[in-house]
Design a protein around this motif. Structure first.
Motif, PDB file in Angstrom:
ATOM      1  N   ARG A 192      62.119  69.693  43.229  1.00 41.88           N
ATOM      2  CA  ARG A 192      61.892  68.435  42.458  1.00 41.88           C
ATOM      3  C   ARG A 192      61.148  68.728  41.390  1.00 41.88           C
ATOM      4  NH1 ARG A 192      60.061  63.269  43.174  1.00 41.88           N
ATOM      5  NH2 ARG A 192      59.213  64.123  45.619  1.00 41.88           N
ATOM      6  N   LEU A 193      59.564  68.875  41.172  1.00 42.07           N
ATOM      7  CA  LEU A 193      58.716  68.916  40.045  1.00 42.07           C
ATOM      8  C   LEU A 193      59.297  70.405  39.139  1.00 42.07           C
ATOM      9  CD1 LEU A 193      55.390  67.270  42.216  1.00 42.07           C
ATOM     10  CD2 LEU A 193      57.299  66.744  40.059  1.00 42.07           C
ATOM     11  N   THR A 236      50.409  74.374  50.453  1.00 39.28           N
ATOM     12  CA  THR A 236      49.961  73.722  51.138  1.00 39.28           C
ATOM     13  C   THR A 236      51.345  73.113  51.461  1.00 39.28           C
ATOM     14  OG1 THR A 236      48.576  73.048  48.959  1.00 39.28           O
ATOM     15  CG2 THR A 236      47.320  73.818  51.281  1.00 39.28           C
ATOM     16  N   LEU A 237      51.853  72.392  50.136  1.00 39.47           N
ATOM     17  CA  LEU A 237      53.010  71.594  49.754  1.00 39.47           C
ATOM     18  C   LEU A 237      54.620  72.517  49.365  1.00 39.47           C
ATOM     19  CD1 LEU A 237      51.681  70.664  46.178  1.00 39.47           C
ATOM     20  CD2 LEU A 237      50.724  69.947  48.311  1.00 39.47           C
ATOM     21  N   PRO A 238      54.674  70.749  50.853  1.00 39.34           N
ATOM     22  CA  PRO A 238      56.738  71.428  50.930  1.00 39.34           C
ATOM     23  C   PRO A 238      57.130  71.965  49.995  1.00 39.34           C
ATOM     24  CG  PRO A 238      56.173  68.911  51.508  1.00 39.34           C
ATOM     25  CD  PRO A 238      54.583  69.805  50.686  1.00 39.34           C
ATOM     26  N   SER A 239      58.782  72.329  50.496  1.00 38.50           N
ATOM     27  CA  SER A 239      59.095  73.078  48.958  1.00 38.50           C
ATOM     28  C   SER A 239      60.037  71.956  48.584  1.00 38.50           C
ATOM     29  CB  SER A 239      59.944  74.454  49.747  1.00 38.50           C
ATOM     30  OG  SER A 239      60.448  74.655  50.755  1.00 38.50           O
ATOM     31  N   THR A 240      60.597  71.234  49.279  1.00 37.45           N
ATOM     32  CA  THR A 240      60.933  70.170  48.686  1.00 37.45           C
ATOM     33  C   THR A 240      60.827  69.740  46.906  1.00 37.45           C
ATOM     34  OG1 THR A 240      60.378  68.647  49.736  1.00 37.45           O
ATOM     35  CG2 THR A 240      62.571  69.638  50.333  1.00 37.45           C
ATOM     36  N   LEU A 241      59.207  69.361  47.525  1.00 38.66           N
ATOM     37  CA  LEU A 241      58.495  68.318  46.297  1.00 38.66           C
ATOM     38  C   LEU A 241      58.604  69.658  45.437  1.00 38.66           C
ATOM     39  CD1 LEU A 241      56.381  66.432  44.981  1.00 38.66           C
ATOM     40  CD2 LEU A 241      55.228  67.921  46.831  1.00 38.66           C
ATOM     41  N   LEU A 242      58.009  70.451  45.795  1.00 39.34           N
ATOM     42  CA  LEU A 242      57.902  71.663  44.093  1.00 39.34           C
ATOM     43  C   LEU A 242      59.048  72.235  43.862  1.00 39.34           C
ATOM     44  CD1 LEU A 242      55.349  74.451  46.558  1.00 39.34           C
ATOM     45  CD2 LEU A 242      54.952  72.767  44.548  1.00 39.34           C
ATOM     46  N   LEU A 257      50.516  63.861  36.874  1.00 37.56           N
ATOM     47  CA  LEU A 257      49.044  62.770  36.993  1.00 37.56           C
ATOM     48  C   LEU A 257      49.733  61.523  37.644  1.00 37.56           C
ATOM     49  CD1 LEU A 257      46.480  61.185  37.091  1.00 37.56           C
ATOM     50  CD2 LEU A 257      46.487  60.554  34.892  1.00 37.56           C
ATOM     51  N   GLU A 258      51.518  61.272  36.969  1.00 36.47           N
ATOM     52  CA  GLU A 258      52.241  60.073  37.665  1.00 36.47           C
ATOM     53  C   GLU A 258      52.722  60.483  39.160  1.00 36.47           C
ATOM     54  OE1 GLU A 258      53.277  57.258  36.393  1.00 36.47           O
ATOM     55  OE2 GLU A 258      52.419  57.370  34.136  1.00 36.47           O
ATOM     56  N   ALA A 259      52.726  61.953  38.645  1.00 33.92           N
ATOM     57  CA  ALA A 259      53.508  62.419  40.258  1.00 33.92           C
ATOM     58  C   ALA A 259      52.181  62.635  41.208  1.00 33.92           C
ATOM     59  CB  ALA A 259      54.136  63.525  39.696  1.00 33.92           C
TER      60      ALA A 259
END
Ligand code: ADP
Ligand code: MG
Length: 678
Positions: free
Chosen positions: A178-179, A170-176, A643-645
């Motif tokens: 980065r985290l 469900t989430l974009p790979s760029t975000l993943l 949680l912050e993220a």
């Protein structure tokens, strides 16, 4: 997605057991993650076993013997090419004895310990195998389970559920990236079937990226859901109440004190919210005695000076009454109409107050929640202030609505809420914090005293009261029985009245009629009563500055925040205040830890953090009653960075990529209850 009922093996009793585990749909089941793992991917030579190892060995039974002394036990000798190991089964079945005959090849998994004949395993898992039986390819998950539900059947059910979950992310790979989080499907697969090279400790400590991925997803879903509700309410209309600096300035000028910097800051935050044409949704937190009432009064005045009504609600009659008296004393001299609404008023007394609210002549109404929610109508209510809102469940919304919009809402909590908690479970509110006490308070001295020194405590009360001070004596909380709690209070009152004939001893408890309660509180306020015996009804809000001694019996039975609240009833005047926590010996380990926290800390936020740590968010928030779904995977302490993220990302996602937000919410909440009930 197939529903649970369609799964192989999902009989009625099985579904019942799943429900006990908190699993009501396929997604829940797929996300039912292992508690730990056992490594059945390799076989250890008997010679290489160390004491305390959890290991798998394979060998042939060379001797089997039922022993009857010292206890009935079946003892096997298992031999591999390297050595000999004893296996011991207590309370064995005849079928086991028949199965484990010499010559049988067994693969066993268990913990090694020192036995009478050398190394042994007690009750290992055993399986008869042939000569070249293949090994497991992944670590074997051990799931949290409940009576009647074996690991084997749970594993099979979970396996079916995992196959049903859409593998797409469900989430974009760029975000993943980065985290540093792996794709969803990979994380799920890995946690249920980790390959042997994955370090088991990282899995079990839940710090493996796969765990973190699912924790992040869960936190993000919670944030998205709550922020969405926040945004939706924010779109509604509310009267814009601009700063007029008339009544508010007048009140500030008439107070015998200056606001603290923290009070000024939160007043500014609230004032800015009220000026918006959208309803304020703000939680005001501050430790006991930090001065929330005057902040509430200023907010009410901002509403009133714009020609609108305000209402203030408190959870108990005692507290509501105190608010009424304080606010009336401050505001009536300025010409503000304040009315009092209470369930215990006679109809004749209440009628004019209700009429004044409905016609708009009352500018501020003060009373208990229950009453407001049921009956009162307002001509033009713009602001609803709710004191001690934590007692009513996090997300219980007021029934106070009116045509053309919602009133602004200010919720006040005297139980400080740790930051991680307010960022998660309170994410649908804006939060203001008063993090400073007014100057000139002398710190409260806390003493821990064992129950058997009660006589000394009674003498201490006597001495304090003879010097003109006043004291509270709080009777033990008896959760199982209100009747017993009441009886204890009555007995304690009788005992203290007899022991201290020179003092006037009062009694207040929850079962008294409210007029009686008020009369007692008033007598205590003006020092006609020196010692007040009370049940926990005095827990919140009561403000009698001359009271400087607090005795709490059976302190070990109270929650930490509750003790802190009770202790906060003293230390409100200039006199040095003492709080004596009496406890009954022997104390359990946890009870000792809890009392130590109260003894060592005077800061409500510190205590709340420790309380959260000891009890977990469910107990802390009391959400059992309010029905807010709890986080199952994420842990607020361990996953604070996630949680912050999630918090930062949720608002961006809702604003810029609502379709991604929707997709994520759909996966996590599509089949479940929502995180917020409006
Ligand atoms: P709480 O936050 O626990 O509701 P209250 O509003 O009852 O605290 O305030 C506690 C006491 O402190 C009251 O007697 C109040 O009048 C007084 N007070 C509030 N603000 C200040 C201040 N800035 N300086 C001195 N006293 C204050
Ligand atoms: Mg208060």
């Amino acid at each position: 997605m197939k529903s649970l009922e369609e799964f192989k093996g999902a009989t009625k009793p099985v579904l019942g057991r799943l429900k006990k585990l908190g699993i009501t749909n396929t997604f829940d089941l797929a996300l039912h993650l292992p508690l730990r793992y056992v490594d059945e991917t390799r076989i250890t030579s008997i010679r290489d076993l160390r004491l305390g190892d959890h290991a798998q060995v394979e060998g042939v039974v060379i001797h089997a013997e039922a022993q009857y002394r010292p206890r009935k036990a079946l003892v096997l000798q298992l031999e591999d090419a390297s050595g000999l190991l004893h296996l011991r089964f207590l309370n064995f079945y005849p079928s086991q004895q028949a199965q484990f005959q010499p010559g049988v090849r067994l693969r066993v998994f268990g913990e090694t310990r020192q036995g009478f004949f050398g190394m042994e395993m007690v009750h290992p898992q055993c399986r008869k195998v042939g000569e070249d039986e293949p090994l497991q390819q992944s670590l074997t998950p051990v799931y949290p389970t409940t009576a009647g539900m074996g690991q084997g059947s749970l594993r099979k059910l979970i396996h079916q559920a995992v196959l049903e979950v859409e593998p797409e992310d469900t989430l974009p790979s760029t975000l993943l990236e980065r985290l540093h989080l792996p794709p969803f499907a990979e994380a799920l697969q890995l946690l249920h079937h980790p390959t042997p090279e994955v370090p088991m400790s990282a899995l079990e400590d839940r710090e493996h990226p796969a765990w973190r991925r699912l924790a992040f997803d869960e936190l993000l879903a919670q944030q998205l859901s709550m922020r969405k509700h926040y945004a939706r309410r924010h779109e509604q209309e509310a009267p814009s109440l601009s700063t007029q600096n008339q009544l508010t300035a007048q009140l500030l000028a008439s107070l015998p004190f200056q606001l603290t910097e923290a009070q000024k800051r939160v007043v500014a935050e609230i004032s800015a919210d009220l000026a918006q044409p959208h309803p304020m949704q703000r939680l005001l937190q501050g430790d006991v005695g930090s001065g929330k009432t005057v902040v509430a009064a200023l907010a009410a005045l901002q509403s009133i000076e714009n020609g609108w009504q305000a209402a203030l609600m408190a959870p108990t009659e005692i507290l509501a009454e105190q608010h009424y008296q304080k606010l009336a004393a401050w505001l009536e001299p300025m010409g503000v109409q304040v009315v009092w609404l209470s369930g215990s008023q006679t109809k004749a007394a209440r009628a004019p107050a209700m009429k004044a609210c409905a016609e708009g002549t009352a500018q501020l109404a003060v009373g208990t929640h229950a009453l407001f929610q049921e009956k009162v109508e307002f001509a033009n209510l713009a602001l609803a202030i709710v004191d001690e809102q934590h007692r009513f469940g996090v997300h219980q919304r007021l029934a106070l609505r009116q045509k053309g919009g919602q009133p602004h809402q200010l919720m006040m909590s005297a139980t400080p809420i740790p930051r991680t908690l307010s960022m998660s479970y309170y994410a649908d509110l804006d939060v203001s914090v008063i993090d400073e006490l007014p100057p000139g308070r002398t710190p409260i001295v806390t003493k821990l005293v064992a129950d058997n020194r009660r006589d000394e405590v009674v003498m201490a009360v006597r001495n304090a009261c003879m010097e003109g001070r006043q004291a509270y004596w709080v009777c033990p909380l008896i959760e199982e029985s209100e009747a017993l709690e009441l009886q204890t209070a009555i007995d304690t009152h009788a005992m203290l009245s007899e022991a201290l004939p020179e003092l006037k001893v009062g009694l207040v408890h929850g079962r008294m009629k409210s007029a009686e309660k008020q009369a007692v509180m008033e007598a205590f306020s003006c020092n006609e009563i020196q010692l007040l015996v009370a049940t926990t009804v005095i827990e919140v809000g009561v403000d009698v500055p001359n009271a400087s001694l607090m005795i709490i019996e059976h302190a070990e039975r109270f929650g930490l925040s509750q003790l802190h609240q009770l202790r906060g009833r003293v230390g409100r005047g200039a006199a040095k205040s003492v709080c004596i926590l009496m406890y009954q010996k022997p104390l359990s380990q946890t009870a000792r830890e809890r009392l130590k926290i109260i003894y060592e800390n005077s800061d409500g936020f510190e205590i709340a953090r420790a309380d959260l740590h000891l009890r977990g968010p469910g107990e802390f928030l009391g959400v059992r009653q309010s029905g807010v779904p709890m986080l199952k995977i994420a842990d607020l302490e361990r996953d604070a960075d996630l949680l912050e993220a999630a918090r930062a990302y949720a608002d961006r996602l809702l604003a810029k990529c609502p379709e991604i937000a929707e997709r994520h919410l759909q996966r996590w909440l599509g089949h479940a209850e929502e995180y917020v009930k409006v």
